[in-house]
Write an enzyme that holds these catalytic residues in place. Structure first.
Site, mmCIF file in Angstrom:
data_model
loop_
_atom_site.group_PDB
_atom_site.id
_atom_site.type_symbol
_atom_site.label_atom_id
_atom_site.label_comp_id
_atom_site.label_asym_id
_atom_site.label_seq_id
_atom_site.Cartn_x
_atom_site.Cartn_y
_atom_site.Cartn_z
ATOM 1 N N ASP A 267 -1.693 6.537 6.186
ATOM 2 C CA ASP A 267 -2.896 5.819 5.932
ATOM 3 C C ASP A 267 -2.988 4.875 7.030
ATOM 4 O OD1 ASP A 267 -4.242 3.721 5.095
ATOM 5 O OD2 ASP A 267 -3.073 3.240 3.119
ATOM 6 N N TRP B 67 0.903 -0.980 0.022
ATOM 7 C CA TRP B 67 -0.018 0.047 -0.043
ATOM 8 C C TRP B 67 0.835 1.147 0.050
ATOM 9 C CZ3 TRP B 67 -4.311 -1.046 -1.709
ATOM 10 C CH2 TRP B 67 -5.179 -2.111 -1.371
ATOM 11 N N LYS C 158 -12.379 -1.966 7.702
ATOM 12 C CA LYS C 158 -11.678 -2.786 8.532
ATOM 13 C C LYS C 158 -12.342 -2.907 9.864
ATOM 14 C CE LYS C 158 -8.042 -2.692 5.350
ATOM 15 N NZ LYS C 158 -8.154 -3.986 4.488
#
Lengths: 362, 362
Positions: free
Chosen positions: A173, A102, A197
């Protein structure tokens, strides 16, 4: 019907209580004779939900007054582009710490836009099995920001301490560990997280941004890709994903009722310990991917002795009702994601299963 | 509890059957022991829903094989930027027909990006009370595309016939009338729609795009803002808004069970006629905003004799249980949105209320 033992990496488990509440009022919200999905986003009934989500998040994360909470769409992946669009217009450098796929994607999007970038540190050479030490980071006062990925779902690593950078221009992030523990918000200029999540279902991205950053916006950036558009309009410039925000509000209520993020953190440590213990006490039958100091409390990555045994483990686990234990192809093996909503019981059952499987095949 | 008579402009009414089905399976989808929101977007259970939504839409709108269906986020407002980003890279002109606020916004975003634009026609001088005639449009073979808004929620006008332009480079924002009637898809290079009127809840944007357009993409466009990213990955490049797509699938099933869009169109005509008749037979007590030939079957805009009477009408309507009848401030007065899911009964009740109110105050 029993609830599945859901270890999905995301979208992932939601609290059963939250789902039951949503089910109860799905057709008739708050006596309106309408579903929450059928409410106008300009109605009082909806706006109360929208604003309560912001208030609850402010309370739970102790967000200081000089920050704004925004609701966007497009997931963290769209943030990868919005960040350089909004903060590197003046030719400053976007500085990235690479700790997994990511992070790499975030850097890639800054490059696609033709912005100047640098790499503060990378642990790619060890297949991202650790987070760099703070003193390994190459940072400069010239950086527009330093970007980190606070938890790496694929590799199972997590930042334990956060770097201090000039003007606190640290952007994180936090898609996979926001709301899992208390956070030093004032260390960051911006945090962002796709909801799917710890926060709710997919379809809404939460951004927490320091207000002084909004002055840096550029007039040539599309309206929907400017953070100030969301600030000026309370994230209601256009129709927001109302149901996703309603579910976020319900999840935040649930965290609050459980005693807040400190209590959630304690529970998460307990849950992860069950599975890490099964790994550590297996005499090498199970091998964790991450170095111990960098281990994630959200995503536990491990392999078995060989691919064949890993496959057998995953097959048998699936048969007895565990969901989502397959590791990502770049690490292989197994991954158990133990987000906030995964109950202790599921982790306990997984530990027992791991111990039993080892006894049979060790 | 009785269902509200929901005339919201969007988010708006959803079919009661669809909500009841979603409620029933909210905690346990398809025997998985999980909510559809808790499924991985890479799981077979979710992918079946995702792909069924595409198949149903293809069938219902008779979409030819040389088109792709994409699921995006950010609403029509993000499309306003993505369209010039993707299709005006070669210096071509974005040509816009202005028929209301949303057309104006689409044009504005092309200008923010610094692209060359032109105005094919505008009815702003008559407060957007009509759609231009096809022969009023200034189009050129040099245009990158011609952009229209097929239905104008605020002004209550709707295109009845569509222009033919070179290479069929016609792009339409169909957010408020997609799926309300059969469409000549091959006239368009691209259609797009925020879901929250006829398709489902807010949070997903449907794009129907001709495949040959995807070759025009530019390498410097962010990954999440390129249409080809969604084509190459079956709209699963990153986590899609899975619950919104599930609800879209359910709404499409409902339309299919009702006999498809031709039957929906017939029902919509009947519903709108009830309210337009109340206007037309009121001897001027109610005054429609749109010219008759341009009247929308989705949003019926009207005023009463004066502001005071309009206010009284809206107050009394609200008291007896009608929701969302307030007009937009740029037109004033009243608006009844009669999207696919608004039942005949609600329109019939509104007609009766309008007639009764006229008798009392006419």
């Amino acid at each position: 019907m029993k609830r599945a033992y859901n270890f999905n990496a995301g979208p992932s488990a939601l609290p059963e209580e939250v789902l039951v509440k949503a089910q109860k009022e799905l057709v008739n919200f708050n006596g309106t004779g309408m579903s929450v999905m059928e409410l106008s986003h300009r109605s009082k009934d909806y706006e109360a939900v929208h604003n309560e989500a912001k208030t609850l998040l402010t309370e739970l994360l102790a967000i200081p007054e000089n920050y704004e909470i925004l609701f966007l769409q497009g997931g963290a992946s769209l943030q990868f582009s919005m960040i350089p669009m909004n903060f590197l217009e003046d030719g400053k450098i976007g500085n990235y710490v690479l700790t997994g796929s990511w992070s790499e994607k975030a850097l890639k999007e800054a490059k696609i836009l033709g912005r100047t970038t640098s790499i503060a540190a990378s642990t790619k050479d060890v297949n991202y099995n650790r987070i760099p030490e703070l003193n390994e980071l190459n940072v400069s006062p010239e950086d527009g920001y330093l970007h980190i990925t606070s938890n790496n779902t694929i590799f199972g690593t997590q930042w334990k301490k956060f770097p201090s950078v000039s003007d606190n221009m640290l952007i994180a992030d936090m898609s996979s560990d926001i709301l899992s523990k208390p956070l030093p918000i004032q260390n960051f200029s911006m945090l962002y997280a796709g909801a799917q999540k710890n926060l709710g279902p997919s379809g809404v991205t939460v951004v927490i941004i320091r207000k002084d950053l909004l002055e840096k916006n550029n007039e040539n950036t599309p309206t929907m890709l400017r953070y100030d558009t969301y600030v000026k309009n309370n994230s209601l410039y256009n129709t927001p994903p109302t149901f996703a925000i309603y579910m976020l509000r319900n999840v935040l209520q649930w965290v609050s009722e459980r005693g807040g993020v400190a209590e959630i953190d304690r529970a998460n440590q307990e849950k992860a310990a069950l599975i890490y213990n099964a790994i550590d006490e297996s005499d090498g039958f199970y091998q964790g991917h991450a170095e111990k100091e960098s281990r994630s409390l959200m995503n536990i990555t491990f392999n078995l002795r060989n691919e064949e045994l890993s496959k057998k483990f995953l097959e048998e686990a699936k048969e007895v009702g565990f969901v989502g234990l397959n590791g990502h192809r770049s690490v292989g093996g197994c991954r158990a994601s133990t987000y906030n909503a995964v109950p202790y019981e599921a982790c306990d059952q997984l530990q027992q299963f791991m111990n039993k499987f080892k006894q049979l095949h060790g």
